[in-house]
Motif scaffolding. Structure first.
Motif, PDB file in Angstrom:
ATOM      1  N   GLU A  17       0.608 -13.314  -4.065  1.00  0.00           N
ATOM      2  CA  GLU A  17       0.221 -12.272  -3.111  1.00  0.00           C
ATOM      3  C   GLU A  17       1.058 -11.018  -3.317  1.00  0.00           C
ATOM      4  N   ARG A  18       2.343 -11.197  -3.484  1.00  0.00           N
ATOM      5  CA  ARG A  18       3.225 -10.044  -3.664  1.00  0.00           C
ATOM      6  C   ARG A  18       2.877  -9.294  -4.941  1.00  0.00           C
ATOM      7  N   PHE A  19       2.572 -10.032  -6.005  1.00  0.00           N
ATOM      8  CA  PHE A  19       2.197  -9.388  -7.259  1.00  0.00           C
ATOM      9  C   PHE A  19       0.949  -8.526  -7.079  1.00  0.00           C
ATOM     10  N   MET A  20      -0.056  -9.059  -6.403  1.00  0.00           N
ATOM     11  CA  MET A  20      -1.278  -8.292  -6.187  1.00  0.00           C
ATOM     12  C   MET A  20      -1.017  -7.068  -5.326  1.00  0.00           C
ATOM     13  N   THR A  21      -0.216  -7.242  -4.285  1.00  0.00           N
ATOM     14  CA  THR A  21       0.080  -6.132  -3.385  1.00  0.00           C
ATOM     15  C   THR A  21       0.833  -5.023  -4.100  1.00  0.00           C
ATOM     16  N   LEU A  22       1.855  -5.370  -4.857  1.00  0.00           N
ATOM     17  CA  LEU A  22       2.642  -4.366  -5.566  1.00  0.00           C
ATOM     18  C   LEU A  22       1.841  -3.709  -6.675  1.00  0.00           C
ATOM     19  N   SER A  23       0.916  -4.437  -7.281  1.00  0.00           N
ATOM     20  CA  SER A  23       0.100  -3.860  -8.343  1.00  0.00           C
ATOM     21  C   SER A  23      -0.826  -2.784  -7.808  1.00  0.00           C
ATOM     22  N   TRP A  82      14.305 -11.923   9.665  1.00  0.00           N
ATOM     23  CA  TRP A  82      13.116 -12.425   8.972  1.00  0.00           C
ATOM     24  C   TRP A  82      12.195 -11.275   8.589  1.00  0.00           C
ATOM     25  N   LEU A  83      11.952 -10.352   9.518  1.00  0.00           N
ATOM     26  CA  LEU A  83      11.038  -9.244   9.260  1.00  0.00           C
ATOM     27  C   LEU A  83      11.572  -8.330   8.163  1.00  0.00           C
ATOM     28  N   VAL A  84      12.867  -8.082   8.154  1.00  0.00           N
ATOM     29  CA  VAL A  84      13.472  -7.262   7.101  1.00  0.00           C
ATOM     30  C   VAL A  84      13.228  -7.901   5.735  1.00  0.00           C
ATOM     31  N   ALA A  85      13.479  -9.206   5.633  1.00  0.00           N
ATOM     32  CA  ALA A  85      13.296  -9.893   4.347  1.00  0.00           C
ATOM     33  C   ALA A  85      11.843  -9.845   3.888  1.00  0.00           C
ATOM     34  N   GLU A  86      10.898 -10.098   4.813  1.00  0.00           N
ATOM     35  CA  GLU A  86       9.477 -10.102   4.447  1.00  0.00           C
ATOM     36  C   GLU A  86       9.005  -8.699   4.064  1.00  0.00           C
ATOM     37  N   ALA A  87       9.437  -7.678   4.800  1.00  0.00           N
ATOM     38  CA  ALA A  87       9.024  -6.304   4.506  1.00  0.00           C
ATOM     39  C   ALA A  87       9.543  -5.856   3.139  1.00  0.00           C
ATOM     40  N   ARG A  88      10.766  -6.219   2.825  1.00  0.00           N
ATOM     41  CA  ARG A  88      11.322  -5.853   1.523  1.00  0.00           C
ATOM     42  C   ARG A  88      10.582  -6.538   0.390  1.00  0.00           C
ATOM     43  N   LEU A  89      10.194  -7.801   0.598  1.00  0.00           N
ATOM     44  CA  LEU A  89       9.428  -8.508  -0.426  1.00  0.00           C
ATOM     45  C   LEU A  89       8.118  -7.795  -0.736  1.00  0.00           C
ATOM     46  N   LEU A  90       7.519  -7.171   0.291  1.00  0.00           N
ATOM     47  CA  LEU A  90       6.229  -6.496   0.126  1.00  0.00           C
ATOM     48  C   LEU A  90       6.383  -5.025  -0.244  1.00  0.00           C
ATOM     49  N   GLN A 102      -2.828  -2.962   2.677  1.00  0.00           N
ATOM     50  CA  GLN A 102      -2.968  -4.402   2.485  1.00  0.00           C
ATOM     51  C   GLN A 102      -1.653  -5.114   2.781  1.00  0.00           C
ATOM     52  N   ALA A 103      -0.538  -4.539   2.311  1.00  0.00           N
ATOM     53  CA  ALA A 103       0.767  -5.173   2.526  1.00  0.00           C
ATOM     54  C   ALA A 103       1.124  -5.199   4.010  1.00  0.00           C
ATOM     55  N   ASP A 140       3.620  10.501  11.593  1.00  0.00           N
ATOM     56  CA  ASP A 140       4.890  11.142  11.253  1.00  0.00           C
ATOM     57  C   ASP A 140       5.576  10.306  10.177  1.00  0.00           C
ATOM     58  N   PRO A 141       5.332  10.616   8.879  1.00  0.00           N
ATOM     59  CA  PRO A 141       5.823   9.746   7.795  1.00  0.00           C
ATOM     60  C   PRO A 141       7.338   9.653   7.789  1.00  0.00           C
ATOM     61  N   ILE A 142       7.824   8.500   7.359  1.00  0.00           N
ATOM     62  CA  ILE A 142       9.252   8.268   7.289  1.00  0.00           C
ATOM     63  C   ILE A 142       9.704   8.339   5.842  1.00  0.00           C
ATOM     64  N   ALA A 143      10.960   8.628   5.632  1.00  0.00           N
ATOM     65  CA  ALA A 143      11.479   8.724   4.271  1.00  0.00           C
ATOM     66  C   ALA A 143      11.547   7.335   3.638  1.00  0.00           C
ATOM     67  N   PRO A 144      11.188   7.218   2.357  1.00  0.00           N
ATOM     68  CA  PRO A 144      11.198   5.915   1.689  1.00  0.00           C
ATOM     69  C   PRO A 144      12.611   5.474   1.315  1.00  0.00           C
ATOM     70  N   VAL A 145      13.336   4.929   2.281  1.00  0.00           N
ATOM     71  CA  VAL A 145      14.731   4.532   2.045  1.00  0.00           C
ATOM     72  C   VAL A 145      14.899   3.034   2.229  1.00  0.00           C
ATOM     73  N   GLY A 146      13.834   2.258   1.973  1.00  0.00           N
ATOM     74  CA  GLY A 146      13.922   0.818   2.129  1.00  0.00           C
ATOM     75  C   GLY A 146      13.573   0.381   3.531  1.00  0.00           C
ATOM     76  N   PHE A 147      13.824  -0.883   3.824  1.00  0.00           N
ATOM     77  CA  PHE A 147      13.539  -1.421   5.153  1.00  0.00           C
ATOM     78  C   PHE A 147      14.837  -1.955   5.735  1.00  0.00           C
TER      79      PHE A 147
END
Length: 348
Positions: free
Chosen positions: A232-238, A266-274, A297-298, A325-332
């Motif tokens: 699932e992660r591979f498809m999402t990241l692709s 838990w949510l931090v770990a799952e969000a980073r995986l996606l 999708q993610a 209001d977009p946020i800066a892409p600095v991880g989760f």
């Protein structure tokens, strides 16, 4: 990328554009697939995740590492070497699961298991009919079914319409789940890997409830779930093209027993995986608030999983709101607790 144990020889990893794709550099050496060509990745999000795999692999120069540390790399190599050059054969192999699709075989007894199958599986057969125009027939027992020609044809067309990355993910998911319908639902973003695996293991879960679990079964189920998540992660990241728009932005308010149970971690770990960006925090009133940005999708897949959360949590509801209001892409990240949630747009 072979199946043998290897030793780390590089110190730094980076990804960089390579025409309309991306490549991985181990120091100054480009990463190659076993057949010899460069590994070329279709999105910056996937390239960044593969780069992270190789950054972690082995730890230090001279340390050993194996293929289990490089799941995304293995899938990307499979796509490039085995899927893209022979799409018709891959589609044909996946289509072979239609007549034996798990969701179409119902128990004859006990009644409670049949009711559970009906309630959990029938909605996804309905989804398949609505989404792909394929209405599959259902039977009881183990007598083999032959699905209608028009339904099989519709699913064949659905498979031909999939990207190379999606076909690669389906090549992992469908055998694990025993269901082409569930695999297509995950590829479409209608169903998360965790939920799909739970549906596929419904019969087994029922038996475990009555006879108890054992270590081997638990280990096997955990391994299947991990493989499904990786696909699932591979498809999402692709799909997540790093040069494109940032995707959807949502605010969630999560209610229930969600504080003091590891929900934020838990949510931090799952969000980073996606590959999502944003934050999560506790609110003083007992709720958890999250702001998430990334491919639609993610975010949808994580929302489905967030209704369950970690083992000790009991989620009673999640209110969602689209933001602009977009946020800066600095991880989760995990943010500090707050007295008040973000102001909803409707009150502005």
């Amino acid at each position: 990328m072979s199946g043998t144990i290897r030793k780390r020889f590089w110190t730094a990893v980076r990804h960089e554009p390579d025409g309309d794709r991306y490549r991985i550099m181990l120091d100054e050496r480009p990463l190659k697939v076993p057949g010899g060509p460069l590994l070329r990745l279709q999105s910056e999000a996937l390239a960044a995740a593969v780069s992270d795999e190789w950054t972690r692999a082995g730890g230090q120069v001279g340390d050993a590492f194996g293929p289990e540390m490089l799941p995304l790399t293995r899938l990307a190599g499979t796509q490039q070497e085995r899927v893209a050059p022979r799409r018709p054969a891959v589609v044909s192999a996946l289509l072979g699961y239609v007549d034996g699709d798990l969701l179409c075989y119902r128990a004859t007894y006990p009644e409670v298991l049949l009711e559970r199958q009906q309630g959990a599986w029938e909605p996804w057969l309905d989804w398949c009919a609505a989404r792909h125009g394929a209405r599959l027939v259902v039977g009881q027992g183990v007598m083999p079914l032959v699905q209608p020609v028009d339904a099989t044809t519709a699913l064949e067309q659905a498979l031909h319409a999939q990207s190379d990355a999606a076909l690669t993910g389906l090549g992992v998911l469908v055998p694990i789940l025993g269901s082409l319908v569930l695999g297509l639902a995950v590829a479409d973003g209608a169903l998360g890997a965790d939920a799909a695996t739970g549906l596929a293991l419904l019969d087994e879960t029922y038996q475990l409830e009555h006879w108890g679990a054992d270590a081997d079964t638990s280990q096997r189920q955990a391994a299947l779930l991990q493989e499904a998540r990786e696909a699932e992660r591979f498809m999402t990241l692709s799909v997540g093209a790093g040069r494109g728009p940032p995707g959807t932005l949502q605010r969630w308010l999560i209610e229930g027993r969600v504080q003091g149970v590891g929900y934020r971690m838990w949510l931090v770990a799952e969000a980073r995986l996606l590959g999502l960006t944003g934050w999560v925090r506790n609110l003083r009133d007992g709720r958890v608030e999250a702001l998430l940005q990334g491919p639609e999708q993610a975010v949808s897949n994580l929302l489905a999983a967030a209704h369950v959360g970690p083992m000790a949590a009991r989620v009673t509801g999640i209110a969602t709101e689209l933001r602009t209001d977009p946020i800066a892409p600095v991880g989760f990240t995990q943010a500090s607790s707050s007295d008040q949630p973000l102001e909803p747009y409707s009150s502005r």
